[in-house]
Design an enzyme around this catalytic site. Sequence first.
Site, PDB file in Angstrom:
ATOM      1  N   GLY A 199      67.997 133.092  36.941  1.00 66.27           N
ATOM      2  CA  GLY A 199      69.046 132.071  37.668  1.00 66.27           C
ATOM      3  C   GLY A 199      70.335 132.750  37.184  1.00 66.27           C
ATOM      4  O   GLY A 199      70.503 134.146  36.863  1.00 66.27           O
ATOM      5  N   GLY A 200      71.504 132.015  37.569  1.00 64.74           N
ATOM      6  CA  GLY A 200      72.743 132.597  37.623  1.00 64.74           C
ATOM      7  C   GLY A 200      73.134 133.153  36.197  1.00 64.74           C
ATOM      8  O   GLY A 200      73.874 133.980  36.026  1.00 64.74           O
ATOM      9  N   LYS A 232      65.242 130.012  28.581  1.00 63.03           N
ATOM     10  CA  LYS A 232      66.401 130.677  29.338  1.00 63.03           C
ATOM     11  C   LYS A 232      67.060 131.793  28.344  1.00 63.03           C
ATOM     12  O   LYS A 232      67.573 131.226  27.498  1.00 63.03           O
ATOM     13  CB  LYS A 232      67.054 129.530  29.677  1.00 63.03           C
ATOM     14  N   VAL A 286      64.592 133.262  32.950  1.00 64.58           N
ATOM     15  CA  VAL A 286      63.559 132.018  32.682  1.00 64.58           C
ATOM     16  C   VAL A 286      62.458 132.580  32.387  1.00 64.58           C
ATOM     17  O   VAL A 286      61.666 133.124  32.990  1.00 64.58           O
ATOM     18  CB  VAL A 286      63.526 130.754  33.530  1.00 64.58           C
ATOM     19  N   ASP A 337      76.464 121.566  40.499  1.00 68.63           N
ATOM     20  CA  ASP A 337      75.703 122.466  41.188  1.00 68.63           C
ATOM     21  C   ASP A 337      74.462 121.886  41.816  1.00 68.63           C
ATOM     22  O   ASP A 337      73.286 122.541  41.507  1.00 68.63           O
ATOM     23  CB  ASP A 337      75.476 123.559  40.318  1.00 68.63           C
TER      24      ASP A 337
END
Length: 548
Positions: free
Chosen positions: A24-25, A44, A29, A142
């Site tokens: 992810g940003g 994460k 993960v 988001d």
Amino acid sequence: MGTEGADFRVIAGRYRLEARLGRGGMGVVWRATDQLLGRQVAVKEIAQDSSLSTEEARQQRDRTLREARAVAQLSHPHIIVVHDVVDDDERPYIVMELIDGGSLADRISAHGPVGAHDAARIGVALLSALSAAHTAGVLHRDIKPANVLMESGTDRVVLTDFGIAQVAGATTLTETGAFVGSPEYTAPERMSGARTGPESDLWSLGALLCTALSGESPFRRDSLGGILHAVVFAEFRPPEQAAPLLPVVQGLLERDPERRLDAAQAERMLRAFLDTGHTPPASQSSQPPQHGYTPTQRDLPRQQPPATPPRAGQSTRGMLVAALLVAAMAGAGVSAAALLMNGDGDGDGDGRPTSSAPRTPTSTSSTATNASSTATHTSSPATSTSSTAPNTSTAPAPALTTAPSGYRIAHDPAGFSLAVPEGFTRAPQGERVFYVSAGDTFRIGVKVTDPEPGGPLAVMRRAAAKGPDTNPGYRDGRVTETTQGGRPAALWEFTWNGFSTAEGARHTYDLCWEEDGRMYDVWVSAPVGKVREAREYFDVAVDTFVRT
């Protein structure tokens, strides 16, 4: 989500990392086992960069903790459950429930658009989740298909990735000049920095419903300026597939947040569709304040000059600059700039084998693209088009030097800077510079050379002609004439066999242009199954590229 590797570390003496589910940003993960309770969880791992200053590292850690706290206070069947937040070797990790299934974006990519009934069901679940979050004073900020998980076997819908959530009364990254989001799913009021409230999440949900129904975001364009124009100015033309839910879609995508459909009414309308097969019209009465979110002073509308639609022939890049100036006058200039940046890429080379880069089949000389938005592009790499609309601006836009969420600005000693994903490391190879992810899954390449005869288009065409010799299994190559910052440019896109049979085929985006007597080449390559993420990295790299 598919596994991408194994680690088998045990963090905090308890959580055993077993398989990488995705990136992810903010980091990686992992599928993991909680050895104390004997259950599967998702962990994460927050990416860290040794080049960050102490203050920047602190801000990154604060963001991690804010996400965990924002979600941990929420208890709802359609919101991801946060079990724990731990530190291991001075690195933070968020421990969450493991959802066995991919994202809505994965589902659309693999199987195409969903039907109206499924879209309504997904919408009801997300509206219920957002209502709970907004009542608790949490804005997600988001909402997009990649942040909606679909549990296998149950089709449970789960809203995840509150990485840029805003909690009422808390200091946020917006206030530190790092306001972020996904442009195609960002409400017009957030684009201008004028206001942030629950209504902005609902706009994003409207865009998500359009994407789910049609397979592509209604605001997808070939440049960031184009996205800005589509969101803020252009007439909205709903996709044909949205017709069954049109009153809800149009109500959520109302540009005036005061007139936008609220969550309770949108949920009632979608439930009515599920019950009767027909969507009732939205009430014409003004909407009451939504839920329990109390706006702070920063959230209230700011006085600013009214937005003016662009003149005929005005370039998208020029329009982007104008919008940034408006945002600056509104007191949110850096924030708007950060919001509007996105991109990624990898492709290697200059058409000649390079002994210092044995793992890197060669691509062409200059590759940089003025290209697309953070994409929900559903075509396969073999059939997708390199739709980079020419930029008609006659002067380069001001440099946007604030990195988007999940990225950092790399100031390279080779004489340029650009935004690269956090966790990517610099790997110079002769005259080329690479920024690569763990395991070389994604590769961002940059090359700066003297101009060559015929300019960027001729250079790319010569490289494409040599593609079968320099890139094993070269296929589906195309060269498109475009512009970069108002200057002639060329985009080369192709698929090839990749570095190994185990990894499989890779896809490359490569942009080349000349500027002030130098030729610049920016490219990105990635496995064909990850072209959407690669295109995002490519777009960000190109749109943030600055010669120094």
